[in-house]
Design an enzyme around this catalytic site. Sequence first.
Site, mmCIF file in Angstrom:
data_model
loop_
_atom_site.group_PDB
_atom_site.id
_atom_site.type_symbol
_atom_site.label_atom_id
_atom_site.label_comp_id
_atom_site.label_asym_id
_atom_site.label_seq_id
_atom_site.Cartn_x
_atom_site.Cartn_y
_atom_site.Cartn_z
ATOM 1 N N ASN A 173 23.919 -161.376 51.236
ATOM 2 C CA ASN A 173 24.844 -160.580 52.058
ATOM 3 C C ASN A 173 24.019 -159.686 52.997
ATOM 4 O OD1 ASN A 173 26.393 -158.298 52.895
ATOM 5 N ND2 ASN A 173 27.963 -158.867 51.420
ATOM 6 N N HIS A 215 24.342 -155.004 55.297
ATOM 7 C CA HIS A 215 23.572 -153.749 55.368
ATOM 8 C C HIS A 215 22.575 -153.740 56.519
ATOM 9 C CE1 HIS A 215 25.582 -152.512 51.813
ATOM 10 N NE2 HIS A 215 25.292 -153.674 51.266
ATOM 11 N N ARG A 249 22.080 -146.629 64.909
ATOM 12 C CA ARG A 249 21.516 -146.220 66.198
ATOM 13 C C ARG A 249 22.384 -146.646 67.374
ATOM 14 N NH1 ARG A 249 16.069 -144.312 66.695
ATOM 15 N NH2 ARG A 249 16.011 -142.822 65.001
ATOM 16 N N HIS A 280 30.784 -159.701 55.730
ATOM 17 C CA HIS A 280 32.150 -159.213 55.511
ATOM 18 C C HIS A 280 32.640 -158.600 56.821
ATOM 19 C CE1 HIS A 280 34.920 -156.520 52.769
ATOM 20 N NE2 HIS A 280 35.584 -157.107 53.749
ATOM 21 N N ARG A 304 34.950 -156.477 58.117
ATOM 22 C CA ARG A 304 35.925 -155.482 57.644
ATOM 23 C C ARG A 304 36.909 -155.107 58.730
ATOM 24 N NH1 ARG A 304 35.878 -152.144 53.290
ATOM 25 N NH2 ARG A 304 34.349 -152.653 51.702
ATOM 26 N N ARG A 329 32.924 -151.688 60.036
ATOM 27 C CA ARG A 329 31.877 -150.684 59.793
ATOM 28 C C ARG A 329 30.471 -151.274 59.779
ATOM 29 N NH1 ARG A 329 33.044 -149.113 53.518
ATOM 30 N NH2 ARG A 329 35.080 -148.677 54.365
ATOM 31 N N HIS A 330 30.358 -152.582 59.583
ATOM 32 C CA HIS A 330 29.007 -153.172 59.697
ATOM 33 C C HIS A 330 29.027 -154.392 60.627
ATOM 34 C CE1 HIS A 330 30.754 -155.047 56.160
ATOM 35 N NE2 HIS A 330 30.447 -154.047 55.364
ATOM 36 N N GLU A 381 33.508 -163.055 54.218
ATOM 37 C CA GLU A 381 34.451 -162.291 53.388
ATOM 38 C C GLU A 381 35.483 -161.643 54.298
ATOM 39 O OE1 GLU A 381 32.374 -159.393 51.115
ATOM 40 O OE2 GLU A 381 31.069 -160.860 50.194
ATOM 41 N N THR A 405 33.376 -152.846 48.179
ATOM 42 C CA THR A 405 34.511 -153.507 47.518
ATOM 43 C C THR A 405 34.538 -153.135 46.036
ATOM 44 O OG1 THR A 405 33.981 -155.309 49.030
ATOM 45 C CG2 THR A 405 35.711 -155.726 47.414
ATOM 46 N N GLU A 457 35.110 -165.912 42.840
ATOM 47 C CA GLU A 457 33.891 -165.120 42.719
ATOM 48 C C GLU A 457 34.230 -163.981 41.775
ATOM 49 O OE1 GLU A 457 31.440 -164.383 46.091
ATOM 50 O OE2 GLU A 457 30.681 -162.494 45.272
ATOM 51 N N HIS A 497 28.342 -158.647 43.227
ATOM 52 C CA HIS A 497 28.558 -157.213 43.367
ATOM 53 C C HIS A 497 27.656 -156.398 42.439
ATOM 54 C CE1 HIS A 497 30.763 -154.206 45.591
ATOM 55 N NE2 HIS A 497 30.389 -153.435 44.605
ATOM 56 N N GLY A 498 26.841 -155.583 43.069
ATOM 57 C CA GLY A 498 25.983 -154.648 42.332
ATOM 58 C C GLY A 498 24.819 -155.290 41.605
ATOM 59 N N HIS A 545 23.147 -155.527 48.672
ATOM 60 C CA HIS A 545 22.558 -154.197 48.768
ATOM 61 C C HIS A 545 21.168 -154.099 48.127
ATOM 62 C CE1 HIS A 545 22.098 -149.844 48.002
ATOM 63 N NE2 HIS A 545 22.704 -149.753 49.176
HETATM 64 N N1 PXP Z 1 30.346 -160.536 46.815
HETATM 65 C C1 PXP Z 1 31.415 -159.929 47.369
HETATM 66 C C2 PXP Z 1 32.716 -160.660 47.381
HETATM 67 C C3 PXP Z 1 31.305 -158.644 47.950
HETATM 68 O O1 PXP Z 1 32.389 -158.052 48.497
HETATM 69 C C4 PXP Z 1 30.040 -158.009 47.958
HETATM 70 C C5 PXP Z 1 29.900 -156.657 48.581
HETATM 71 O O2 PXP Z 1 30.253 -156.686 49.909
HETATM 72 C C6 PXP Z 1 28.953 -158.699 47.398
HETATM 73 C C7 PXP Z 1 29.144 -159.940 46.808
HETATM 74 C C8 PXP Z 1 27.572 -158.123 47.411
HETATM 75 O O3 PXP Z 1 27.523 -156.940 46.674
HETATM 76 P P1 PXP Z 1 26.192 -156.075 46.672
HETATM 77 O O4 PXP Z 1 25.931 -155.650 48.074
HETATM 78 O O5 PXP Z 1 26.506 -154.951 45.757
HETATM 79 O O6 PXP Z 1 25.086 -156.975 46.154
#
Ligand code: PXP
Length: 238
Positions: free
Chosen positions: A7, A10, A18, A43, A45, A49-50, A70, A101, A151, A192-193, A215
Amino acid sequence: MKRLGVNIDHVATLRNARGETHPDPVSIAKFVKNSGADSITIHLREDRRHINDNDAKKICSINGILVNLEISTNPDIVKIALKIKPNFICIVPENRKEVTTEGGLNILNNKKKLKNIISRFKKKKIRTSLFINPSILDVRNSKFLGADCIEIHTGKLASLVKSKKNYSNELSKIKKCAILAKRIGLEVHAGHGLDYKTAKILSKINQIKEFNIGHYIIGESIFFGLKKVIKNFIKIIR
Ligand code: PXP
């Protein structure tokens, strides 16, 4: 073989800080692919925002890169996604004030809407996934609604592991959902995470085919470089 989706939202966040053009998410998408990742996740959004519309359009048109877009169920975003035709779609919940999310979709309250959106993407032969909490009912409903994949939101497991709390119950829920999903014909993804430790724990679940990680990869790249971190994750999940 398990796949790694990276992903790169970021990277766009950093660029947007900037209001200029560097670092460019399109170049990063190419770099991520050349570093061995299987797909790129972005994603789009509702608040942009990104990643923005132009990024999404450009990234989806790069030859040879598989893009997992996403999106929320917002009709305008769905329309944009249908137009730019990513390889894959992952439908996620979106709340205005969330930093990221926070959980999976509320499948029960959105069955009709989700079924309709899934069928529109499937008509265009776009693989469609639902981002869900590790709930048996949500797995069954995902199949019923016509999704190709689920997922599983791994945020709770990740935070239990990070805070050194007992995570066996959450891991067992994820495992049971993954086993059921595979058995009823859904492809299983997780995200996620995740960091090295949680990716390693989850890589033992054979039914999980794909990890989407953002992230931690971007954060760790500041120390060790993006290519190295991607290679480390590939080694861990395979
Ligand atoms: N998968 C999905 C569906 C997500 O929404 C996200 C966060 O945007 C991620 C994976 C990645 O999560 P992380 O940035 O915490 O690794």
